[in-house]
Design a protein around this motif. Structure first.
Motif, short mmCIF file in Angstrom:
data_model
loop_
_atom_site.label_atom_id
_atom_site.label_comp_id
_atom_site.label_asym_id
_atom_site.label_seq_id
_atom_site.Cartn_x
_atom_site.Cartn_y
_atom_site.Cartn_z
N ILE A 25 -12.07 -13.51 -5.23
CA ILE A 25 -11.00 -12.51 -5.30
C ILE A 25 -11.30 -11.38 -4.32
O ILE A 25 -10.41 -10.94 -3.57
N ILE A 26 -12.53 -10.93 -4.29
CA ILE A 26 -12.94 -9.88 -3.35
C ILE A 26 -12.72 -10.36 -1.91
O ILE A 26 -12.21 -9.62 -1.07
N TYR A 27 -13.11 -11.60 -1.63
CA TYR A 27 -12.91 -12.12 -0.28
C TYR A 27 -11.43 -12.08 0.11
O TYR A 27 -11.07 -11.53 1.15
N TRP A 28 -10.58 -12.66 -0.73
CA TRP A 28 -9.17 -12.76 -0.37
C TRP A 28 -8.49 -11.40 -0.29
O TRP A 28 -7.72 -11.15 0.64
N LEU A 29 -8.78 -10.49 -1.22
CA LEU A 29 -8.11 -9.18 -1.18
C LEU A 29 -8.59 -8.33 -0.03
O LEU A 29 -7.90 -7.40 0.38
N GLY A 30 -9.75 -8.63 0.51
CA GLY A 30 -10.21 -7.94 1.72
C GLY A 30 -9.65 -8.56 2.98
O GLY A 30 -9.67 -7.95 4.05
N PHE A 31 -9.17 -9.78 2.86
CA PHE A 31 -8.55 -10.46 4.00
C PHE A 31 -7.22 -9.82 4.32
O PHE A 31 -6.93 -9.48 5.46
N ARG A 32 -6.39 -9.67 3.28
CA ARG A 32 -5.13 -8.94 3.35
C ARG A 32 -4.62 -8.78 1.92
O ARG A 32 -5.08 -9.48 1.03
N PRO A 33 -3.70 -7.86 1.68
CA PRO A 33 -3.16 -7.71 0.32
C PRO A 33 -2.39 -8.96 -0.11
O PRO A 33 -1.73 -9.61 0.71
N SER A 35 -0.03 -10.75 -3.54
CA SER A 35 0.63 -10.61 -4.84
C SER A 35 -0.12 -11.49 -5.84
O SER A 35 -0.91 -12.35 -5.46
N ILE A 36 0.19 -11.31 -7.10
CA ILE A 36 -0.43 -12.13 -8.15
C ILE A 36 -0.09 -13.60 -7.95
O ILE A 36 -0.94 -14.48 -8.12
N ASP A 37 1.15 -13.89 -7.54
CA ASP A 37 1.55 -15.28 -7.29
C ASP A 37 0.76 -15.90 -6.14
O ASP A 37 0.34 -17.06 -6.21
N GLU A 38 0.56 -15.12 -5.08
CA GLU A 38 -0.21 -15.62 -3.94
C GLU A 38 -1.67 -15.85 -4.33
O GLU A 38 -2.28 -16.85 -3.93
N LEU A 39 -2.23 -14.93 -5.12
CA LEU A 39 -3.61 -15.11 -5.58
C LEU A 39 -3.74 -16.37 -6.43
O LEU A 39 -4.73 -17.10 -6.32
N GLN A 40 -2.73 -16.65 -7.25
CA GLN A 40 -2.78 -17.86 -8.06
C GLN A 40 -2.74 -19.12 -7.19
O GLN A 40 -3.37 -20.11 -7.52
N GLN A 41 -2.03 -19.06 -6.07
CA GLN A 41 -2.02 -20.19 -5.15
C GLN A 41 -3.39 -20.38 -4.50
O GLN A 41 -3.83 -21.51 -4.27
N ILE A 63 -13.32 -1.63 -7.33
CA ILE A 63 -13.39 -2.56 -6.21
C ILE A 63 -11.99 -2.91 -5.74
O ILE A 63 -11.72 -3.00 -4.55
N VAL A 64 -11.08 -3.09 -6.69
CA VAL A 64 -9.66 -3.37 -6.41
C VAL A 64 -8.88 -2.10 -6.72
O VAL A 64 -9.13 -1.44 -7.72
N ASN A 65 -7.95 -1.77 -5.84
CA ASN A 65 -7.11 -0.59 -6.07
C ASN A 65 -6.37 -0.72 -7.39
O ASN A 65 -5.82 -1.79 -7.69
N PRO A 66 -6.32 0.37 -8.16
CA PRO A 66 -5.66 0.31 -9.46
C PRO A 66 -4.14 0.25 -9.37
O PRO A 66 -3.48 -0.10 -10.33
N VAL A 67 -3.60 0.56 -8.21
CA VAL A 67 -2.15 0.57 -8.02
C VAL A 67 -1.81 -0.41 -6.91
O VAL A 67 -2.46 -0.43 -5.86
N LYS A 68 -0.81 -1.23 -7.14
CA LYS A 68 -0.36 -2.16 -6.11
C LYS A 68 0.32 -1.39 -4.99
O LYS A 68 0.83 -0.29 -5.21
N ASN A 69 0.36 -1.98 -3.80
CA ASN A 69 1.03 -1.32 -2.69
C ASN A 69 2.55 -1.41 -2.85
O ASN A 69 3.05 -1.92 -3.85
N GLY A 72 4.06 -4.61 -3.96
CA GLY A 72 3.57 -5.18 -5.22
C GLY A 72 2.34 -6.05 -5.03
O GLY A 72 2.12 -6.99 -5.80
N LYS A 73 1.55 -5.73 -4.02
CA LYS A 73 0.37 -6.55 -3.72
C LYS A 73 -0.91 -5.78 -4.02
O LYS A 73 -0.97 -4.56 -3.91
N TYR A 74 -1.93 -6.55 -4.39
CA TYR A 74 -3.24 -5.99 -4.67
C TYR A 74 -4.04 -5.89 -3.38
O TYR A 74 -3.86 -6.68 -2.45
N SER A 75 -4.97 -4.92 -3.33
CA SER A 75 -5.85 -4.75 -2.18
C SER A 75 -7.19 -4.19 -2.66
O SER A 75 -7.33 -3.80 -3.82
#
Length: 132
Positions: A25-33, A35-41, A63-69, A72-75
Motif C-alpha cells: 500500500i505504501i509503495y502504490w500510494l507513493g507511486f501516485r494517488p 482511489s479505493i477501487d484502484e487500490l483494490q485492483q 503515513i497515509v493522508n487522513p483526507v482524500k484529495n 477522492g484518492k488516497y496519497s
C-alpha cells in the motif's frame, strides 16, 4: 501494531513493515494517488474491509493522508514518502542479497511511468512481488 513503547526506531519501523499488505500500500500510494477501487485492483487478494482497515492504520501512523484529495484518492504524507523510499531500497537490497546467495544475477527493476494504465500497473505487480 507499533503499540510497544520500548522499541527502538528500527524495531518500530519493522513492526509497521511486518504487515503483509502495508509495504505494498505504501509503495502504490507513493507511486501516485489512487482511489479505493484502484487500490483494490492493485491488491486483489485483500478484501475491501481489510483494505479499509489497513488504510485506517496507516492514517493513524501518519503515513497515509487522513483526507482524500479532490479526486477522492488516497496519497502518502511526507513521512509516508520517506518510508516508501526506505521500503523500496530495502526491497531491492534484499532481493539482490537473495539472488547473490543463490548465485543468480539480479534483474534490474524499473518503475512504470507515472501515467501508466491500471492494466500495466496490475501486470507490474508480478515483478513487485519479488521485492515487497
Amino acid at each position: 501494531m507499533t503499540e510497544k513503547k520500548d522499541l527502538c526506531g528500527v524495531g518500530y519501523t519493522l513492526d509497521v513493515l511486518e504487515d503483509k499488505w502495508q509495504p505494498r500500500i505504501i509503495y502504490w500510494l507513493g507511486f501516485r494517488p489512487f482511489s479505493i477501487d484502484e487500490l483494490q485492483q492493485l491488491l486483489p487478494d485483500l478484501t475491501a474491509v481489510a483494505l479499509n482497515d489497513e488504510l485506517a492504520s496507516l492514517q493513524n501512523l501518519r503515513i497515509v493522508n487522513p483526507v482524500k484529495n479532490n479526486e477522492g484518492k488516497y496519497s502518502l504524507t511526507e513521512d509516508g514518502n520517506d518510508l516508501r523510499n526506505m521500503v523500496v531500497t530495502m526491497g531491492v537490497w534484499g532481493r539482490q542479497q537473495m539472488d547473490d546467495s543463490a548465485d543468480k544475477a539480479s534483474a534490474q527493476i524499473v518503475e512504470p511511468e507515472a501515467n501508466a494504465s491500471m492494466a500495466e500497473l496490475i501486470k507490474y505487480n508480478e515483478k513487485l512481488g519479488k521485492y515487497l
